[in-house]
Design a protein around this motif. Structure first.
Motif, short mmCIF file in Angstrom:
data_model
loop_
_atom_site.label_atom_id
_atom_site.label_comp_id
_atom_site.label_asym_id
_atom_site.label_seq_id
_atom_site.Cartn_x
_atom_site.Cartn_y
_atom_site.Cartn_z
N GLN A 186 0.84 -1.18 0.00
CA GLN A 186 0.00 0.00 0.00
C GLN A 186 0.89 1.24 0.00
OE1 GLN A 186 -3.11 -0.13 2.88
NE2 GLN A 186 -3.72 2.00 2.55
N VAL A 187 0.55 2.23 -0.83
CA VAL A 187 1.33 3.44 -0.96
C VAL A 187 1.07 4.36 0.22
CG1 VAL A 187 1.70 5.54 -2.32
CG2 VAL A 187 1.44 3.33 -3.46
N HIS A 188 2.16 4.89 0.81
CA HIS A 188 2.07 5.84 1.89
C HIS A 188 2.98 7.02 1.60
CE1 HIS A 188 -0.32 3.38 4.63
NE2 HIS A 188 0.42 2.36 4.27
N LEU A 189 2.48 8.22 1.83
CA LEU A 189 3.25 9.44 1.70
C LEU A 189 3.12 10.20 3.01
CD1 LEU A 189 2.02 10.61 -1.83
CD2 LEU A 189 4.11 9.34 -1.31
N VAL A 190 4.25 10.53 3.63
CA VAL A 190 4.24 11.19 4.93
C VAL A 190 5.10 12.44 4.87
CG1 VAL A 190 4.70 10.96 7.39
CG2 VAL A 190 3.93 8.97 6.08
N GLU A 191 4.46 13.60 5.03
CA GLU A 191 5.17 14.87 5.01
C GLU A 191 5.71 15.21 6.40
OE1 GLU A 191 1.43 15.52 2.35
OE2 GLU A 191 1.93 14.52 4.25
N SER A 192 6.80 15.97 6.41
CA SER A 192 7.36 16.47 7.65
C SER A 192 8.13 17.75 7.35
CB SER A 192 8.29 15.45 8.31
OG SER A 192 9.40 15.15 7.48
N GLY A 193 8.48 18.49 8.39
CA GLY A 193 9.31 19.68 8.24
C GLY A 193 8.58 21.00 8.33
N GLY A 194 7.27 20.96 8.46
CA GLY A 194 6.53 22.20 8.59
C GLY A 194 6.76 22.85 9.93
N GLY A 195 6.33 24.10 10.05
CA GLY A 195 6.49 24.82 11.30
C GLY A 195 6.24 26.29 11.13
N LEU A 196 6.66 27.05 12.13
CA LEU A 196 6.50 28.50 12.15
C LEU A 196 7.82 29.17 11.82
CD1 LEU A 196 4.83 31.07 12.83
CD2 LEU A 196 5.55 30.73 15.21
N VAL A 197 7.80 30.12 10.89
CA VAL A 197 9.01 30.82 10.50
C VAL A 197 8.67 32.27 10.20
CG1 VAL A 197 8.76 30.26 8.04
CG2 VAL A 197 11.04 30.72 8.98
N GLN A 198 9.62 33.16 10.42
CA GLN A 198 9.42 34.57 10.11
C GLN A 198 9.58 34.82 8.61
OE1 GLN A 198 12.35 36.40 12.81
NE2 GLN A 198 10.63 37.27 13.95
N ALA A 199 8.92 35.86 8.13
CA ALA A 199 9.07 36.24 6.73
C ALA A 199 10.54 36.42 6.38
CB ALA A 199 8.30 37.52 6.45
N GLY A 200 10.94 35.87 5.23
CA GLY A 200 12.32 35.91 4.81
C GLY A 200 13.11 34.68 5.22
N GLY A 201 12.55 33.86 6.08
CA GLY A 201 13.21 32.67 6.54
C GLY A 201 13.03 31.49 5.60
N SER A 202 13.53 30.32 6.03
CA SER A 202 13.51 29.13 5.20
C SER A 202 12.99 27.92 5.97
CB SER A 202 14.92 28.81 4.69
OG SER A 202 15.45 29.85 3.90
N LEU A 203 12.41 26.99 5.23
CA LEU A 203 12.00 25.69 5.74
C LEU A 203 12.27 24.65 4.66
CD1 LEU A 203 8.53 26.32 7.47
CD2 LEU A 203 10.66 25.65 8.61
N ARG A 204 12.51 23.42 5.10
CA ARG A 204 12.69 22.32 4.18
C ARG A 204 11.66 21.24 4.51
NH1 ARG A 204 16.65 20.52 0.68
NH2 ARG A 204 16.83 18.26 0.39
N LEU A 205 10.76 20.99 3.57
CA LEU A 205 9.76 19.96 3.74
C LEU A 205 10.25 18.66 3.11
CD1 LEU A 205 6.48 21.89 2.80
CD2 LEU A 205 7.67 21.78 5.01
N SER A 206 9.90 17.54 3.74
CA SER A 206 10.24 16.24 3.21
C SER A 206 9.01 15.37 3.11
CB SER A 206 11.28 15.54 4.10
OG SER A 206 12.51 16.24 4.09
N CYS A 207 8.98 14.50 2.12
CA CYS A 207 7.91 13.54 1.94
C CYS A 207 8.52 12.16 1.82
CB CYS A 207 7.08 13.87 0.70
SG CYS A 207 5.76 12.70 0.35
N ALA A 208 8.27 11.31 2.80
CA ALA A 208 8.76 9.94 2.78
C ALA A 208 7.76 9.07 2.04
CB ALA A 208 8.97 9.43 4.20
N ALA A 209 8.22 8.38 1.01
CA ALA A 209 7.36 7.56 0.16
C ALA A 209 7.66 6.08 0.36
CB ALA A 209 7.56 7.94 -1.30
N SER A 210 6.61 5.28 0.42
CA SER A 210 6.77 3.85 0.57
C SER A 210 5.59 3.12 -0.04
CB SER A 210 6.91 3.47 2.06
OG SER A 210 5.74 3.81 2.78
N GLY A 211 5.74 1.81 -0.24
CA GLY A 211 4.63 0.98 -0.69
C GLY A 211 4.77 0.42 -2.09
N ARG A 212 5.55 1.06 -2.94
CA ARG A 212 5.80 0.59 -4.29
C ARG A 212 7.02 1.29 -4.88
NH1 ARG A 212 1.47 2.17 -8.80
NH2 ARG A 212 3.29 1.59 -10.09
N THR A 213 7.43 0.86 -6.06
CA THR A 213 8.55 1.49 -6.74
C THR A 213 8.13 2.86 -7.27
OG1 THR A 213 9.49 -0.64 -7.39
CG2 THR A 213 10.20 1.30 -8.61
N PHE A 214 8.92 3.87 -6.95
CA PHE A 214 8.60 5.24 -7.35
C PHE A 214 9.45 5.73 -8.52
CE2 PHE A 214 5.61 6.92 -4.22
CZ PHE A 214 5.61 5.89 -3.29
#
Length: 118
Positions: free
Chosen positions: A1-29
């Protein structure tokens, strides 16, 4: 079964940076198209960026060009979204998605909240 799980969100001030990640599993991508979408309160879900897993081609919404970078890591089975120079209007729940054919995205993650303060 395909699963996609996001992470890395949060609170940041304008001008700042964030890195989001999506872990994928369940089949060949290896042949998948991967995308990031976002939905702000009271608005429709909108396209942010996409990439062919393991490929070079990337696409971005005009609103994020030059600020966001999408990438995939086959070894780790993840797709990432580096977000720089964030603006308050970037505030939204961000979702990763996958599809293996032309058309709409078939699989979606649960989303991760990104909040950018003024």
């Amino acid at each position: 079964q395909v699963h996609l799980v996001e992470s890395g969100g949060g609170l940041v001030q304008a001008g700042g940076s964030l890195r989001l990640s999506c872990a994928a599993s369940g089949r060949t991508f290896s042949n998948a198209d991967m995308g990031w979408f976002r939905q702000a309160p009271g608005k429709e879900r909108e396209f942010v960026a996409s990439i062919r897993w393991g490929g070079v081609s990337t696409y971005y919404a005009d609103s994020v060009k030059g600020r966001f970078t999408i990438s995939s890591d086959n070894a780790k089975n993840t797709v990432n979204l580096q977000m720089n120079n964030l603006k308050p209007e970037d505030t939204a729940v961000y979702y990763c998605a996958a599809k293996w054919t032309a058309g709409t995205y078939d699989y979606w993650g649960q989303g991760t909240q990104v909040t950018v303060s003024s």
